[in-house]
Design a protein around this motif. Structure first.
Motif, PDB file in Angstrom:
ATOM      1  N   GLN A 128       0.834  -1.204   0.000  1.00 54.78           N
ATOM      2  CA  GLN A 128       0.000   0.000   0.000  1.00 54.78           C
ATOM      3  C   GLN A 128       0.866   1.251   0.000  1.00 54.78           C
ATOM      4  N   ALA A 129       1.922   1.260   0.818  1.00 52.07           N
ATOM      5  CA  ALA A 129       2.818   2.409   0.866  1.00 52.07           C
ATOM      6  C   ALA A 129       3.515   2.603  -0.478  1.00 52.07           C
TER       7      ALA A 129
ATOM      8  N   LYS B 139       0.852  17.444  -4.984  1.00 55.96           N
ATOM      9  CA  LYS B 139      -0.144  17.825  -5.993  1.00 55.96           C
ATOM     10  C   LYS B 139       0.376  18.956  -6.873  1.00 55.96           C
TER      11      LYS B 139
ATOM     12  N   GLY C 254       2.355   1.617  -3.401  1.00 52.19           N
ATOM     13  CA  GLY C 254       1.338   2.055  -4.354  1.00 52.19           C
ATOM     14  C   GLY C 254       1.005   3.523  -4.195  1.00 52.19           C
ATOM     15  N   GLU C 255       0.924   4.012  -2.959  1.00 53.36           N
ATOM     16  CA  GLU C 255       0.638   5.421  -2.725  1.00 53.36           C
ATOM     17  C   GLU C 255       1.765   6.300  -3.232  1.00 53.36           C
ATOM     18  N   THR C 256       2.994   5.827  -3.120  1.00 57.57           N
ATOM     19  CA  THR C 256       4.137   6.585  -3.605  1.00 57.57           C
ATOM     20  C   THR C 256       4.078   6.704  -5.120  1.00 57.57           C
TER      21      THR C 256
ATOM     22  N   ILE D 198       1.327   6.401  -7.056  1.00 54.78           N
ATOM     23  CA  ILE D 198       0.123   7.128  -7.454  1.00 54.78           C
ATOM     24  C   ILE D 198       0.270   8.607  -7.139  1.00 54.78           C
ATOM     25  N   GLY D 199       0.885   8.942  -6.013  1.00 54.23           N
ATOM     26  CA  GLY D 199       1.022  10.317  -5.573  1.00 54.23           C
ATOM     27  C   GLY D 199       1.948  11.145  -6.433  1.00 54.23           C
TER      28      GLY D 199
END
Length: 124
Positions: A108-109, A121, A111-113, A115-116
């Motif tokens: 998850q960590a 932003k 994947g967030e890296t 995707i982010g």
């Protein structure tokens, strides 16, 4: 006789370069073996000695590592041995759940890296 049978200094054993007091280690090993024998004798149905010996070996390994890592005294070592031996085969399930949880959190960590975008932003 001038010699004594008992020493006031604790006996220290070494495993793979790590010291530990021998007394608590003997107590935890005996506690695991006795508990697993009692559990094996109370089991109903076909005796699965190979499975029980494997579980006992796993319990011994975990107990010895725990007692050595935490430098437990004799009572705590005995209680730890009984507890781990009583858990028995559930240790495998607990370890599997722990490792699966860690892998899931890492994925998850990761994947967030991805995707982010890494820098936050973008402003428009």
């Amino acid at each position: 006789m001038t010699g004594t049978l008992f020493s006031q200094q604790p006996v220290v054993w070494w495993i793979a370069g790590y010291p530990f007091p021998a007394g608590p280690m003997v107590v935890c090993i005996c506690a695991v073996i006795i508990t697993r024998v009692v559990i094996g004798l109370q089991a109903k149905g076909k005796a699965q000695w190979a499975l029980d010996l494997s579980i006992t070996a796993l319990c011994l390994l975990i107990t010895v590592l725990w007692v050595q890592a935490h430098q437990l005294d004799m009572l705590a070592a005995g209680i730890t041995g009984i507890g781990i031996a009583a858990i028995g085969a559930s240790i495998i399930g607990m370890a599997k759940g722990f490792v699966a949880g860690r892998i899931k959190a890492a994925m998850q960590a990761f994947g967030e890296t991805l995707i982010g975008g890494g820098s936050g932003k973008s402003e428009r």
